[in-house]
Design a protein around this motif. Structure first.
Motif, PDB file in Angstrom:
ATOM      1  N   PHE A  49       0.789  -1.187  -0.005  1.00  0.00           N
ATOM      2  CA  PHE A  49       0.285   0.165   0.008  1.00  0.00           C
ATOM      3  C   PHE A  49       0.856   1.260  -0.001  1.00  0.00           C
ATOM      4  CE2 PHE A  49      -4.153   1.605   0.080  1.00  0.00           C
ATOM      5  CZ  PHE A  49      -4.996   0.417   0.367  1.00  0.00           C
ATOM      6  N   PHE A  50       1.672   1.360   0.804  1.00  0.00           N
ATOM      7  CA  PHE A  50       2.804   2.530   0.978  1.00  0.00           C
ATOM      8  C   PHE A  50       4.077   2.231   0.369  1.00  0.00           C
ATOM      9  CE2 PHE A  50      -0.004   2.539   4.871  1.00  0.00           C
ATOM     10  CZ  PHE A  50      -0.671   3.692   4.506  1.00  0.00           C
ATOM     11  N   SER A  51       3.997   2.074  -0.981  1.00  0.00           N
ATOM     12  CA  SER A  51       5.219   2.024  -1.572  1.00  0.00           C
ATOM     13  C   SER A  51       6.096   3.024  -2.230  1.00  0.00           C
ATOM     14  CB  SER A  51       4.982   1.121  -3.129  1.00  0.00           C
ATOM     15  OG  SER A  51       4.115   1.864  -3.923  1.00  0.00           O
ATOM     16  N   SER A  77       2.474  10.256 -10.676  1.00  0.00           N
ATOM     17  CA  SER A  77       1.246   9.410 -10.420  1.00  0.00           C
ATOM     18  C   SER A  77       1.658   8.075 -10.048  1.00  0.00           C
ATOM     19  CB  SER A  77       0.583   9.636 -11.706  1.00  0.00           C
ATOM     20  OG  SER A  77      -0.702   8.700 -11.725  1.00  0.00           O
ATOM     21  N   SER A  78       0.742   7.525  -9.276  1.00  0.00           N
ATOM     22  CA  SER A  78       0.895   6.198  -8.936  1.00  0.00           C
ATOM     23  C   SER A  78       0.501   5.162  -9.969  1.00  0.00           C
ATOM     24  CB  SER A  78       0.353   5.544  -7.633  1.00  0.00           C
ATOM     25  OG  SER A  78      -1.129   6.044  -7.709  1.00  0.00           O
ATOM     26  N   SER A  79      -0.831   5.640 -10.624  1.00  0.00           N
ATOM     27  CA  SER A  79      -1.394   4.822 -11.804  1.00  0.00           C
ATOM     28  C   SER A  79      -0.813   5.110 -12.947  1.00  0.00           C
ATOM     29  CB  SER A  79      -2.819   4.918 -11.794  1.00  0.00           C
ATOM     30  OG  SER A  79      -3.206   6.319 -12.019  1.00  0.00           O
ATOM     31  N   HIS A  80      -0.429   6.229 -13.442  1.00  0.00           N
ATOM     32  CA  HIS A  80       0.027   6.739 -14.624  1.00  0.00           C
ATOM     33  C   HIS A  80       1.637   6.760 -14.927  1.00  0.00           C
ATOM     34  CE1 HIS A  80      -4.062   7.388 -15.025  1.00  0.00           C
ATOM     35  NE2 HIS A  80      -3.839   8.068 -16.401  1.00  0.00           N
ATOM     36  N   THR A  81       2.336   6.634 -13.411  1.00  0.00           N
ATOM     37  CA  THR A  81       3.911   6.681 -13.927  1.00  0.00           C
ATOM     38  C   THR A  81       4.335   5.356 -13.025  1.00  0.00           C
ATOM     39  OG1 THR A  81       3.711   9.227 -13.400  1.00  0.00           O
ATOM     40  CG2 THR A  81       5.928   8.204 -13.185  1.00  0.00           C
ATOM     41  N   VAL A  82       4.074   5.204 -11.690  1.00  0.00           N
ATOM     42  CA  VAL A  82       4.836   4.140 -11.328  1.00  0.00           C
ATOM     43  C   VAL A  82       4.282   2.756 -11.670  1.00  0.00           C
ATOM     44  CG1 VAL A  82       4.868   2.879  -8.861  1.00  0.00           C
ATOM     45  CG2 VAL A  82       5.010   5.388  -9.183  1.00  0.00           C
ATOM     46  N   GLY A  83       2.916   2.689 -11.830  1.00  0.00           N
ATOM     47  CA  GLY A  83       2.314   1.321 -12.480  1.00  0.00           C
ATOM     48  C   GLY A  83       2.919   0.963 -13.847  1.00  0.00           C
ATOM     49  N   PRO A  84       2.939   1.942 -14.897  1.00  0.00           N
ATOM     50  CA  PRO A  84       3.415   1.670 -16.043  1.00  0.00           C
ATOM     51  C   PRO A  84       5.069   1.418 -15.933  1.00  0.00           C
ATOM     52  CG  PRO A  84       1.950   3.324 -16.212  1.00  0.00           C
ATOM     53  CD  PRO A  84       2.105   3.116 -14.874  1.00  0.00           C
ATOM     54  N   GLY A  94      -4.408   1.249  -9.937  1.00  0.00           N
ATOM     55  CA  GLY A  94      -4.282   2.154  -8.883  1.00  0.00           C
ATOM     56  C   GLY A  94      -3.222   1.924  -7.804  1.00  0.00           C
ATOM     57  N   GLY A  95      -2.488   3.028  -7.183  1.00  0.00           N
ATOM     58  CA  GLY A  95      -1.759   2.938  -6.176  1.00  0.00           C
ATOM     59  C   GLY A  95      -0.588   2.257  -6.407  1.00  0.00           C
ATOM     60  N   GLY A  96      -0.217   2.334  -7.804  1.00  0.00           N
ATOM     61  CA  GLY A  96       0.891   1.573  -8.306  1.00  0.00           C
ATOM     62  C   GLY A  96       0.993   0.100  -8.522  1.00  0.00           C
ATOM     63  N   PHE A  97      -0.276  -0.473  -8.232  1.00  0.00           N
ATOM     64  CA  PHE A  97      -0.554  -1.909  -8.483  1.00  0.00           C
ATOM     65  C   PHE A  97      -0.766  -2.250  -9.931  1.00  0.00           C
ATOM     66  CE2 PHE A  97      -1.828  -1.169  -4.058  1.00  0.00           C
ATOM     67  CZ  PHE A  97      -1.120  -2.454  -3.260  1.00  0.00           C
ATOM     68  N   ILE A  98      -0.062  -3.227 -10.317  1.00  0.00           N
ATOM     69  CA  ILE A  98      -0.540  -3.748 -11.744  1.00  0.00           C
ATOM     70  C   ILE A  98      -1.108  -5.015 -11.750  1.00  0.00           C
ATOM     71  CG2 ILE A  98       1.317  -2.275 -12.748  1.00  0.00           C
ATOM     72  CD1 ILE A  98       3.376  -4.844 -12.914  1.00  0.00           C
ATOM     73  N   ARG A  99      -1.770  -5.330 -12.996  1.00  0.00           N
ATOM     74  CA  ARG A  99      -2.134  -6.704 -13.229  1.00  0.00           C
ATOM     75  C   ARG A  99      -1.944  -7.065 -14.607  1.00  0.00           C
ATOM     76  NH1 ARG A  99      -7.218  -5.968 -12.169  1.00  0.00           N
ATOM     77  NH2 ARG A  99      -8.233  -6.303 -14.222  1.00  0.00           N
ATOM     78  N   ARG A 100      -1.378  -8.251 -14.801  1.00  0.00           N
ATOM     79  CA  ARG A 100      -1.224  -8.543 -16.213  1.00  0.00           C
ATOM     80  C   ARG A 100      -2.394  -9.320 -16.561  1.00  0.00           C
ATOM     81  NH1 ARG A 100       1.633 -13.234 -18.246  1.00  0.00           N
ATOM     82  NH2 ARG A 100       1.758 -13.870 -16.081  1.00  0.00           N
ATOM     83  N   ALA A 109       0.065   6.776  -1.124  1.00  0.00           N
ATOM     84  CA  ALA A 109      -0.908   6.718   0.110  1.00  0.00           C
ATOM     85  C   ALA A 109      -2.140   7.001  -0.076  1.00  0.00           C
ATOM     86  CB  ALA A 109      -0.187   7.678   1.110  1.00  0.00           C
ATOM     87  N   PRO A 110      -3.139   6.318  -0.590  1.00  0.00           N
ATOM     88  CA  PRO A 110      -2.514   5.045  -1.350  1.00  0.00           C
ATOM     89  C   PRO A 110      -2.066   5.295  -3.009  1.00  0.00           C
ATOM     90  CG  PRO A 110      -5.101   5.193  -1.545  1.00  0.00           C
ATOM     91  CD  PRO A 110      -4.629   6.471  -0.784  1.00  0.00           C
ATOM     92  N   THR A 111      -2.315   6.436  -3.378  1.00  0.00           N
ATOM     93  CA  THR A 111      -1.896   6.803  -4.775  1.00  0.00           C
ATOM     94  C   THR A 111      -0.863   8.104  -4.463  1.00  0.00           C
ATOM     95  OG1 THR A 111      -3.669   8.387  -4.947  1.00  0.00           O
ATOM     96  CG2 THR A 111      -3.918   5.911  -5.472  1.00  0.00           C
ATOM     97  N   ASN A 112      -0.269   8.409  -5.768  1.00  0.00           N
ATOM     98  CA  ASN A 112       0.396   9.636  -5.611  1.00  0.00           C
ATOM     99  C   ASN A 112      -0.452  11.025  -5.641  1.00  0.00           C
ATOM    100  OD1 ASN A 112       2.494   7.450  -5.972  1.00  0.00           O
ATOM    101  ND2 ASN A 112       3.446   9.140  -7.374  1.00  0.00           N
TER     102      ASN A 112
END
Length: 495
Positions: free
Chosen positions: A10-12, A18-25, A150-156, A284-287
């Motif tokens: 959760f707190f990465s 952005s967690s979803s648009h920067t960290v996740g990708p 969201g939050g840096g989490f990814i799913r293949r 926390a939980p996103t950027n």
């Protein structure tokens, strides 16, 4: 089945904006590069392409998504890279230069190898991207589609979208079940989270890891409070946190009383200005909502922890003062003298922050499991609303609130963010995102105070609010979900 997500997921610690648009990708591209290496296919790859769909395609440039993809393909991880290595990795990519995939194999690369498809929305999630590895004759050697949820989490694509129990000793699907577990076992919400974390790590490792998360959050606050200038992007937004800090410090030097509420806002602005600048940030939980929880935690640390309004309660169950020995989280014993009050105060604050983070994790997990923490999926209620509720719960815990007061605080905070849209101007995580964190931090404190004045009984349950949040996200128009196609994004002139 449990909603619980580890605090260390959760707190990465990552990079902005952005967690979803920067960290996740970035994590998706890294995973793709590592899979190519592990499979042995990398040696036959001559080129790699990426298509960004939906919200990633619509606001990807403003969020630094293509830069993150290039960085991930190079083998960089958001947790360990230097933020400067990610900034402009695609934007300023030298024409004719090769890309070193996973740091070992060079392929041809051009900026247009990353394509934007904002009008195409894949069914798995609004944040979707497909990476393709091509041979010299343009035959596909490998292809994977990833969702940044969201939050840096990814799913293949093809992986189970459900959250597995992962062997946690205390499984709970909703807030009512969580409260029942607490009652049945005589535990606090933080205790439940701590025991779940200890299924993965030793108690000492949990304590050290939580301290590291807090140190990263505090460092981000400090960096933002001591920076000035203009944020990246065409909006030319001026940083304000540093100037506010100087004003407050000057007023205090002149004998004025500290104004905690103004510092609270400054803390939140500081974090989100650092995020907008692409600095080191903790989800926390996103950027986009990363300033709320650290601001409220710093507010407690600075103004309440040593005041007797929360310090004593923060000790249990992580330790208690016994004579001249301080029994700490993890069972360590640190000897202190009566005169060494600052050592005791620091130790108490540390334990309080651990309680804060664990409580926030336990409640935040419910939003991720039963609704969403993704702005592209649920609007800003999913990001800022969730963060506000987590912060309110954490503050209530360290102020000595009961489990039901903690649940009530989270419910109050989330209830008053229902329907909040995500419409960043120009796709940048700046307007209204930065100020929105400061406002939500104040709301979190207010929600906690209201809950602490009650006895924990309330008409609307947190579970009812989470379900309403989920339904509202489904009903919300796509143009208000991180696409910059509605709201402020189209009603404010971009100049």
């Amino acid at each position: 089945m449990t909603a619980y997500v580890s605090a260390f997921d959760f707190f990465s610690i990552g990079v902005g904006p952005s967690s979803s648009h920067t960290v996740g990708p970035m994590r998706a591209a890294l995973d793709f590069a590592q899979r190519l290496s592990a499979s042995g296919a990398l040696a036959d790859v001559a080129r790699v392409t990426c298509t960004l769909y939906g919200s990633l395609g619509a606001t990807g440039i403003g969020h630094g998504t293509p830069d993150a993809v290039v960085a991930g393909l190079r083998g960089l991880a958001p947790e360990t890279c230097e933020p400067a290595e990610v900034r402009a990795a695609w934007t300023n990519f030298p024409e004719g230069m090769g890309l070193l995939v996973d740091g070992v194999h060079e392929v041809a690369f051009a900026k247009d190898d990353i394509q934007f498809a904002p009008r195409t929305r894949l069914p798995g999630h609004p944040n979707a991207m497909t990476l393709t590895a091509l041979s010299a004759d343009d035959a596909a050697r490998a292809e994977e589609t990833y969702y940044s949820v969201g939050g840096g989490f990814i799913r293949r694509e093809g992986e189970d979208a459900q959250i597995a129990a992962s062997g946690f000793p205390f499984a709970y699907p909703d807030a009512a079940s969580l409260l029942d577990l607490c009652d049945e076992n005589g535990l606090s919400i933080a205790d439940i989270a701590r025991h779940n974390e200890m299924a993965l790590r030793s108690e000492e490792e949990v304590a050290a890891g939580l301290d590291a998360i807090w140190d990263a959050m505090a460092s981000c606050v400090d960096a933002g409070l001591h920076a000035d200038g203009v944020l990246p992007g065409f909006l030319k937004v001026k940083r304000r946190a540093g100037a506010i800090r100087e004003q407050l410090e000057s007023a205090e030097a002149d004998g004025a009383r500290e104004i905690p509420g103004e510092w609270l806002g400054a803390f939140a602005l500081a974090v989100n200005e650092e995020n907008a600048a692409g600095g080191r940030v903790v989800t926390a939980p996103t950027n986009g909502a990363a300033g709320i929880l650290p601001a409220v935690a710093m507010y407690w640390w600075r103004f309440l922890a040593d005041s007797g309004l929360g310090a004593g309660n923060a000790v249990t169950p992580y330790g208690e003062l016994v004579g001249s020995a301080l029994l700490g989280f993890g069972g360590e014993v640190t000897a202190v003298s009566d005169a060494d009050g600052e050592v005791v105060a620091e130790a108490n604050r540390r334990r309080g922050i651990r309680r804060f983070l664990l409580t926030a994790t336990a409640l935040g997990s419910l939003f991720k499991a039963n609704a969403s923490i993704s702005g592209a999926e649920g609007g800003c209620q999913a990001e800022v609303g969730s963060a506000c509720a987590m912060a309110a719960a954490g503050l209530t815990a360290v102020m000595g609130g009961t489990n039901r007061q903690i649940e009530n605080a989270a419910e109050i905070a989330m209830e008053h963010h229902l329907g909040l849209t995500c419409d960043p101007i120009g796709g940048l995580v700046q307007i209204p995102c930065i100020e929105r964190n400061a406002i939500a931090a104040s709301t979190a404190v207010t929600a906690s105070r209201l809950a602490l004045r009650g006895d924990g009984h309330h008409y609307v349950s947190l579970d009812a609010v989470v379900e309403t949040m989920r339904q509202t996200g489904l009903d919300m128009s796509t143009k208000y979900k991180e696409t910059s196609e509605g709201g402020l994004a189209v009603n404010v002139i971009e100049c």
